[in-house]
Design a protein around this motif. Structure first.
Motif, PDB file in Angstrom:
ATOM      1  N   HIS A   1       0.832  -1.205   0.000  1.00 17.30           N
ATOM      2  CA  HIS A   1       0.000   0.000   0.000  1.00 17.30           C
ATOM      3  C   HIS A   1       0.867   1.256   0.000  1.00 17.30           C
ATOM      4  CE1 HIS A   1      -3.745  -2.111   0.339  1.00 17.30           C
ATOM      5  NE2 HIS A   1      -3.485  -2.588   1.542  1.00 17.30           N
ATOM      6  N   ILE A   2       1.921   1.251   0.804  1.00 17.15           N
ATOM      7  CA  ILE A   2       2.839   2.389   0.856  1.00 17.15           C
ATOM      8  C   ILE A   2       3.457   2.623  -0.519  1.00 17.15           C
ATOM      9  CG2 ILE A   2       5.051   3.215   1.790  1.00 17.15           C
ATOM     10  CD1 ILE A   2       4.272   1.639   4.399  1.00 17.15           C
ATOM     11  N   ASP A   3       3.981   1.558  -1.109  1.00 14.66           N
ATOM     12  CA  ASP A   3       4.638   1.669  -2.414  1.00 14.66           C
ATOM     13  C   ASP A   3       3.672   2.178  -3.486  1.00 14.66           C
ATOM     14  OD1 ASP A   3       6.920   0.668  -1.197  1.00 14.66           O
ATOM     15  OD2 ASP A   3       6.649  -1.362  -1.990  1.00 14.66           O
ATOM     16  N   HIS A   4       2.481   1.598  -3.523  1.00 15.43           N
ATOM     17  CA  HIS A   4       1.487   1.967  -4.531  1.00 15.43           C
ATOM     18  C   HIS A   4       1.051   3.426  -4.366  1.00 15.43           C
ATOM     19  CE1 HIS A   4      -1.787   1.343  -7.374  1.00 15.43           C
ATOM     20  NE2 HIS A   4      -2.590   1.903  -6.503  1.00 15.43           N
ATOM     21  N   THR A   5       0.811   3.835  -3.132  1.00 12.34           N
ATOM     22  CA  THR A   5       0.372   5.199  -2.867  1.00 12.34           C
ATOM     23  C   THR A   5       1.479   6.189  -3.208  1.00 12.34           C
ATOM     24  OG1 THR A   5      -1.079   4.377  -1.117  1.00 12.34           O
ATOM     25  CG2 THR A   5      -0.610   6.740  -1.114  1.00 12.34           C
ATOM     26  N   PHE A   6       2.729   5.817  -2.898  1.00 11.70           N
ATOM     27  CA  PHE A   6       3.851   6.689  -3.219  1.00 11.70           C
ATOM     28  C   PHE A   6       4.005   6.849  -4.733  1.00 11.70           C
ATOM     29  CE2 PHE A   6       8.372   7.670  -3.831  1.00 11.70           C
ATOM     30  CZ  PHE A   6       8.447   8.835  -3.089  1.00 11.70           C
ATOM     31  N   VAL A   7       3.830   5.772  -5.474  1.00 11.93           N
ATOM     32  CA  VAL A   7       3.908   5.856  -6.942  1.00 11.93           C
ATOM     33  C   VAL A   7       2.834   6.807  -7.467  1.00 11.93           C
ATOM     34  CG1 VAL A   7       3.527   4.551  -9.078  1.00 11.93           C
ATOM     35  CG2 VAL A   7       5.028   3.626  -7.307  1.00 11.93           C
ATOM     36  N   ASN A   8       1.618   6.677  -6.964  1.00 16.40           N
ATOM     37  CA  ASN A   8       0.530   7.564  -7.399  1.00 16.40           C
ATOM     38  C   ASN A   8       0.840   9.022  -7.062  1.00 16.40           C
ATOM     39  OD1 ASN A   8      -0.964   5.489  -8.469  1.00 16.40           O
ATOM     40  ND2 ASN A   8      -2.240   5.245  -6.653  1.00 16.40           N
ATOM     41  N   LEU A   9       1.403   9.245  -5.888  1.00 17.45           N
ATOM     42  CA  LEU A   9       1.777  10.585  -5.463  1.00 17.45           C
ATOM     43  C   LEU A   9       2.805  11.185  -6.423  1.00 17.45           C
ATOM     44  CD1 LEU A   9       1.805  12.736  -3.019  1.00 17.45           C
ATOM     45  CD2 LEU A   9       3.837  11.513  -2.309  1.00 17.45           C
ATOM     46  N   ARG A  10       3.838  10.428  -6.725  1.00 19.13           N
ATOM     47  CA  ARG A  10       4.901  10.907  -7.623  1.00 19.13           C
ATOM     48  C   ARG A  10       4.357  11.145  -9.040  1.00 19.13           C
ATOM     49  NH1 ARG A  10       8.649  13.541  -6.411  1.00 19.13           N
ATOM     50  NH2 ARG A  10       9.896  12.777  -8.121  1.00 19.13           N
TER      51      ARG A  10
ATOM     52  N   ALA B   1       1.350  11.978  -9.875  1.00 13.68           N
ATOM     53  CA  ALA B   1       0.533  13.190  -9.842  1.00 13.68           C
ATOM     54  C   ALA B   1       1.420  14.429  -9.778  1.00 13.68           C
ATOM     55  CB  ALA B   1      -0.424  13.154  -8.649  1.00 13.68           C
ATOM     56  N   GLU B   2       2.492  14.371  -8.999  1.00 20.34           N
ATOM     57  CA  GLU B   2       3.427  15.499  -8.941  1.00 20.34           C
ATOM     58  C   GLU B   2       4.078  15.726 -10.303  1.00 20.34           C
ATOM     59  OE1 GLU B   2       6.037  14.393  -5.726  1.00 20.34           O
ATOM     60  OE2 GLU B   2       4.779  15.405  -4.248  1.00 20.34           O
ATOM     61  N   ASP B   3       4.495  14.647 -10.945  1.00 18.06           N
ATOM     62  CA  ASP B   3       5.091  14.759 -12.279  1.00 18.06           C
ATOM     63  C   ASP B   3       4.099  15.361 -13.266  1.00 18.06           C
ATOM     64  OD1 ASP B   3       7.435  13.669 -11.294  1.00 18.06           O
ATOM     65  OD2 ASP B   3       7.067  11.664 -12.138  1.00 18.06           O
ATOM     66  N   TYR B   4       2.851  14.907 -13.184  1.00 18.22           N
ATOM     67  CA  TYR B   4       1.804  15.438 -14.062  1.00 18.22           C
ATOM     68  C   TYR B   4       1.651  16.944 -13.850  1.00 18.22           C
ATOM     69  CZ  TYR B   4      -2.773  16.181 -16.172  1.00 18.22           C
ATOM     70  OH  TYR B   4      -3.807  16.655 -16.942  1.00 18.22           O
ATOM     71  N   LEU B   5       1.614  17.362 -12.585  1.00 17.55           N
ATOM     72  CA  LEU B   5       1.489  18.790 -12.302  1.00 17.55           C
ATOM     73  C   LEU B   5       2.685  19.567 -12.843  1.00 17.55           C
ATOM     74  CD1 LEU B   5       0.066  18.987  -8.673  1.00 17.55           C
ATOM     75  CD2 LEU B   5      -1.031  19.750 -10.778  1.00 17.55           C
ATOM     76  N   ASN B   6       3.877  19.033 -12.656  1.00 21.13           N
ATOM     77  CA  ASN B   6       5.075  19.716 -13.143  1.00 21.13           C
ATOM     78  C   ASN B   6       5.081  19.842 -14.665  1.00 21.13           C
ATOM     79  OD1 ASN B   6       6.143  20.088 -10.569  1.00 21.13           O
ATOM     80  ND2 ASN B   6       7.266  18.166 -10.619  1.00 21.13           N
TER      81      ASN B   6
END
Length: 71
Positions: free
Chosen positions: A17-26, A28-33
């Motif tokens: 869950h940690i790994d999956h959530t972190f991937v989604n977070l990154r 989304a950040e990349d998408y915003l950038n």
């Protein structure tokens, strides 16, 4: 008859869950950038809010994993 409570793989599940959530977070950040100038302020705020919730979830999962490790 109820199944016995088998928590032997809880730490592994929590790490997933940690790994999956972190991937989604990154992602989304990349998408915003990459697309910040192409999306509306509302969409930016929605993504940022979701990432805030993801950070909270990661913190929760880490705490739960530590708790499971103590058992």
């Amino acid at each position: 008859m109820a199944k016995p409570d088998d928590r032997s793989d809880n730490e592994e599940h929590l790490q997933n869950h940690i790994d999956h959530t972190f991937v989604n977070l990154r992602e989304a950040e990349d998408y915003l950038n990459e697309h910040a100038d192409e999306i509306s302020d509302e969409e930016k705020q929605a993504i940022e809010a979701k990432n805030d919730r993801r950070r909270e979830s990661i913190d929760y999962f880490i705490a739960e994993k530590k708790d499971e490790a103590r058992r």
